[in-house]
Motif scaffolding. Structure first.
Motif, PDB file in Angstrom:
ATOM      1  N   ASN A 192      -6.798  -0.963   7.318  1.00  0.00           N
ATOM      2  CA  ASN A 192      -6.819  -0.547   8.718  1.00  0.00           C
ATOM      3  C   ASN A 192      -6.225  -1.617   9.625  1.00  0.00           C
ATOM      4  O   ASN A 192      -5.433  -1.309  10.533  1.00  0.00           O
ATOM      5  N   ILE A 193      -6.579  -2.867   9.390  1.00  0.00           N
ATOM      6  CA  ILE A 193      -6.044  -3.977  10.183  1.00  0.00           C
ATOM      7  C   ILE A 193      -4.530  -4.042  10.037  1.00  0.00           C
ATOM      8  O   ILE A 193      -3.798  -4.193  11.023  1.00  0.00           O
ATOM      9  N   ILE A 194      -4.044  -3.917   8.806  1.00  0.00           N
ATOM     10  CA  ILE A 194      -2.597  -3.991   8.561  1.00  0.00           C
ATOM     11  C   ILE A 194      -1.881  -2.827   9.238  1.00  0.00           C
ATOM     12  O   ILE A 194      -0.849  -3.021   9.893  1.00  0.00           O
ATOM     13  N   LEU A 195      -2.422  -1.619   9.093  1.00  0.00           N
ATOM     14  CA  LEU A 195      -1.787  -0.449   9.703  1.00  0.00           C
ATOM     15  C   LEU A 195      -1.736  -0.560  11.220  1.00  0.00           C
ATOM     16  O   LEU A 195      -0.709  -0.276  11.848  1.00  0.00           O
ATOM     17  N   ARG A 196      -2.823  -0.970  11.830  1.00  0.00           N
ATOM     18  CA  ARG A 196      -2.845  -1.121  13.298  1.00  0.00           C
ATOM     19  C   ARG A 196      -1.880  -2.205  13.758  1.00  0.00           C
ATOM     20  O   ARG A 196      -1.193  -2.041  14.765  1.00  0.00           O
ATOM     21  N   ALA A 197      -1.839  -3.297  13.027  1.00  0.00           N
ATOM     22  CA  ALA A 197      -0.939  -4.388  13.406  1.00  0.00           C
ATOM     23  C   ALA A 197       0.518  -3.951  13.271  1.00  0.00           C
ATOM     24  O   ALA A 197       1.344  -4.247  14.146  1.00  0.00           O
ATOM     25  N   LEU A 198       0.837  -3.245  12.203  1.00  0.00           N
ATOM     26  CA  LEU A 198       2.213  -2.785  12.008  1.00  0.00           C
ATOM     27  C   LEU A 198       2.613  -1.738  13.038  1.00  0.00           C
ATOM     28  O   LEU A 198       3.738  -1.745  13.530  1.00  0.00           O
ATOM     29  N   SER A 199       1.699  -0.835  13.372  1.00  0.00           N
ATOM     30  CA  SER A 199       2.049   0.237  14.302  1.00  0.00           C
ATOM     31  C   SER A 199       2.333  -0.287  15.710  1.00  0.00           C
ATOM     32  O   SER A 199       2.967   0.394  16.501  1.00  0.00           O
ATOM     33  N   GLY A 200       1.891  -1.492  16.010  1.00  0.00           N
ATOM     34  CA  GLY A 200       2.142  -2.082  17.318  1.00  0.00           C
ATOM     35  C   GLY A 200       3.356  -2.998  17.355  1.00  0.00           C
ATOM     36  O   GLY A 200       3.618  -3.654  18.361  1.00  0.00           O
ATOM     37  N   ASP A 259      -4.778  -8.059  -4.258  1.00  0.00           N
ATOM     38  CA  ASP A 259      -3.529  -7.363  -3.947  1.00  0.00           C
ATOM     39  C   ASP A 259      -3.841  -6.066  -3.222  1.00  0.00           C
ATOM     40  O   ASP A 259      -4.673  -5.278  -3.685  1.00  0.00           O
ATOM     41  N   THR A 260      -3.160  -5.844  -2.105  1.00  0.00           N
ATOM     42  CA  THR A 260      -3.309  -4.576  -1.402  1.00  0.00           C
ATOM     43  C   THR A 260      -2.414  -3.539  -2.054  1.00  0.00           C
ATOM     44  O   THR A 260      -1.437  -3.876  -2.717  1.00  0.00           O
ATOM     45  N   ALA A 261      -2.752  -2.293  -1.843  1.00  0.00           N
ATOM     46  CA  ALA A 261      -1.868  -1.221  -2.283  1.00  0.00           C
ATOM     47  C   ALA A 261      -0.651  -1.213  -1.366  1.00  0.00           C
ATOM     48  O   ALA A 261      -0.677  -1.789  -0.264  1.00  0.00           O
ATOM     49  N   GLU A 262       0.412  -0.572  -1.805  1.00  0.00           N
ATOM     50  CA  GLU A 262       1.610  -0.485  -0.968  1.00  0.00           C
ATOM     51  C   GLU A 262       1.289   0.361   0.258  1.00  0.00           C
ATOM     52  O   GLU A 262       0.712   1.440   0.151  1.00  0.00           O
ATOM     53  N   ILE A 263       1.648  -0.141   1.426  1.00  0.00           N
ATOM     54  CA  ILE A 263       1.364   0.519   2.692  1.00  0.00           C
ATOM     55  C   ILE A 263       2.678   0.954   3.321  1.00  0.00           C
ATOM     56  O   ILE A 263       3.606   0.156   3.438  1.00  0.00           O
ATOM     57  N   THR A 264       2.757   2.201   3.724  1.00  0.00           N
ATOM     58  CA  THR A 264       3.928   2.722   4.407  1.00  0.00           C
ATOM     59  C   THR A 264       3.475   3.299   5.737  1.00  0.00           C
ATOM     60  O   THR A 264       2.547   4.119   5.776  1.00  0.00           O
ATOM     61  N   THR A 265       4.106   2.873   6.826  1.00  0.00           N
ATOM     62  CA  THR A 265       3.734   3.368   8.149  1.00  0.00           C
ATOM     63  C   THR A 265       4.908   3.257   9.108  1.00  0.00           C
ATOM     64  O   THR A 265       5.888   2.558   8.842  1.00  0.00           O
ATOM     65  N   ASN A 266       4.797   3.962  10.223  1.00  0.00           N
ATOM     66  CA  ASN A 266       5.810   3.912  11.270  1.00  0.00           C
ATOM     67  C   ASN A 266       5.596   2.680  12.137  1.00  0.00           C
ATOM     68  O   ASN A 266       4.464   2.249  12.351  1.00  0.00           O
ATOM     69  N   LEU A 267       6.697   2.175  12.661  1.00  0.00           N
ATOM     70  CA  LEU A 267       6.649   1.074  13.608  1.00  0.00           C
ATOM     71  C   LEU A 267       6.795   1.634  15.022  1.00  0.00           C
ATOM     72  O   LEU A 267       7.159   2.800  15.209  1.00  0.00           O
ATOM     73  N   LEU A 268       6.564   0.813  15.995  1.00  0.00           N
ATOM     74  CA  LEU A 268       6.686   1.188  17.400  1.00  0.00           C
ATOM     75  C   LEU A 268       8.124   1.570  17.747  1.00  0.00           C
ATOM     76  O   LEU A 268       8.359   2.388  18.623  1.00  0.00           O
ATOM     77  N   SER A 269       9.080   1.032  17.013  1.00  0.00           N
ATOM     78  CA  SER A 269      10.501   1.264  17.287  1.00  0.00           C
ATOM     79  C   SER A 269      11.050   2.476  16.519  1.00  0.00           C
ATOM     80  O   SER A 269      12.259   2.607  16.367  1.00  0.00           O
ATOM     81  N   ASN A 270      10.174   3.364  16.026  1.00  0.00           N
ATOM     82  CA  ASN A 270      10.547   4.562  15.264  1.00  0.00           C
ATOM     83  C   ASN A 270      11.205   4.243  13.926  1.00  0.00           C
ATOM     84  O   ASN A 270      11.806   5.119  13.324  1.00  0.00           O
ATOM     85  N   PHE A 305      10.375   2.633   9.950  1.00  0.00           N
ATOM     86  CA  PHE A 305       9.165   2.584   9.147  1.00  0.00           C
ATOM     87  C   PHE A 305       9.225   1.370   8.233  1.00  0.00           C
ATOM     88  O   PHE A 305      10.292   0.843   7.943  1.00  0.00           O
ATOM     89  N   VAL A 306       8.050   0.939   7.833  1.00  0.00           N
ATOM     90  CA  VAL A 306       7.932  -0.233   6.977  1.00  0.00           C
ATOM     91  C   VAL A 306       7.120   0.143   5.742  1.00  0.00           C
ATOM     92  O   VAL A 306       6.180   0.937   5.825  1.00  0.00           O
ATOM     93  N   TRP A 314       8.436  -5.810   0.931  1.00  0.00           N
ATOM     94  CA  TRP A 314       8.740  -5.658   2.356  1.00  0.00           C
ATOM     95  C   TRP A 314      10.045  -4.899   2.525  1.00  0.00           C
ATOM     96  O   TRP A 314      11.106  -5.380   2.122  1.00  0.00           O
ATOM     97  N   VAL A 315       9.975  -3.706   3.087  1.00  0.00           N
ATOM     98  CA  VAL A 315      11.169  -2.909   3.377  1.00  0.00           C
ATOM     99  C   VAL A 315      10.996  -2.312   4.762  1.00  0.00           C
ATOM    100  O   VAL A 315       9.975  -1.671   5.038  1.00  0.00           O
ATOM    101  N   ILE A 316      11.981  -2.520   5.625  1.00  0.00           N
ATOM    102  CA  ILE A 316      11.998  -1.888   6.936  1.00  0.00           C
ATOM    103  C   ILE A 316      13.242  -1.013   7.005  1.00  0.00           C
ATOM    104  O   ILE A 316      14.341  -1.479   6.720  1.00  0.00           O
ATOM    105  N   GLN A 317      13.058   0.240   7.395  1.00  0.00           N
ATOM    106  CA  GLN A 317      14.217   1.149   7.556  1.00  0.00           C
ATOM    107  C   GLN A 317      14.119   1.875   8.870  1.00  0.00           C
ATOM    108  O   GLN A 317      13.090   2.202   9.342  1.00  0.00           O
TER     109      GLN A 317
END
Length: 143
Positions: free
Chosen positions: A92-100, A52-63, A65-66, A140-143
């Protein structure tokens, strides 16, 4: 051994047939009880070979966040140990993939499934022992 040749021959044949029967019985039992490699894993096997990964929160390309977390199912205990050690690389892979990605890219079941496949393929490129079978999205939450 015995004075009668016929008794000796019958005894030798009886012992030989018994040995052949025992060897055949052992081989049949061994191959019949072997698990099918193409069979779907049981839920206990999935849980035992998952990370299990820890919960990841990051910005998306469309401003937007997920906030997401994942369960990574691998094919062996060695692969589980390796993916646990590579936790920072997986993150790192997840963050890079999400940010794009844009929120629209990740919308719906098709978007999530495509993202999971992308993550699985990228993690498998890193893996040296075993491979990732499936990535499950557990939050999974996108806002």
């Amino acid at each position: 051994m015995f004075k009668n040749k016929l008794v000796n021959i019958m005894l030798i044949i009886l012992v030989a047939l018994t040995l052949v029967g025992v060897v055949a019985f052992v081989l049949v039992n061994q191959y019949m009880n072997e698990p099918d490699p193409d069979a779907e894993p049981t839920i206990d096997e999935i849980i035992a070979q998952s990370f299990d990964t820890a919960e990841i929160t990051t910005n998306l390309l469309s401003n937007d966040f997920v906030r997401a977390s994942f369960r990574i199912h691998v094919d062996s205990k060695g692969a589980l140990t390796e993916v646990q050690k590579r936790d920072f690389q997986v993150k790192n892979i997840i963050l890079r993939a999400l940010s794009g990605k844009r929120a629209s890219d990740l919308a719906g079941p098709e978007g999530i499934e495509a993202f999971e496949d992308d993550i699985r393929n990228q993690i498998n490129e890193l893996m040296q022992e075993g491979e990732v079978i499936q990535v499950y999205t557990t939050a999974w939450v996108i806002q």
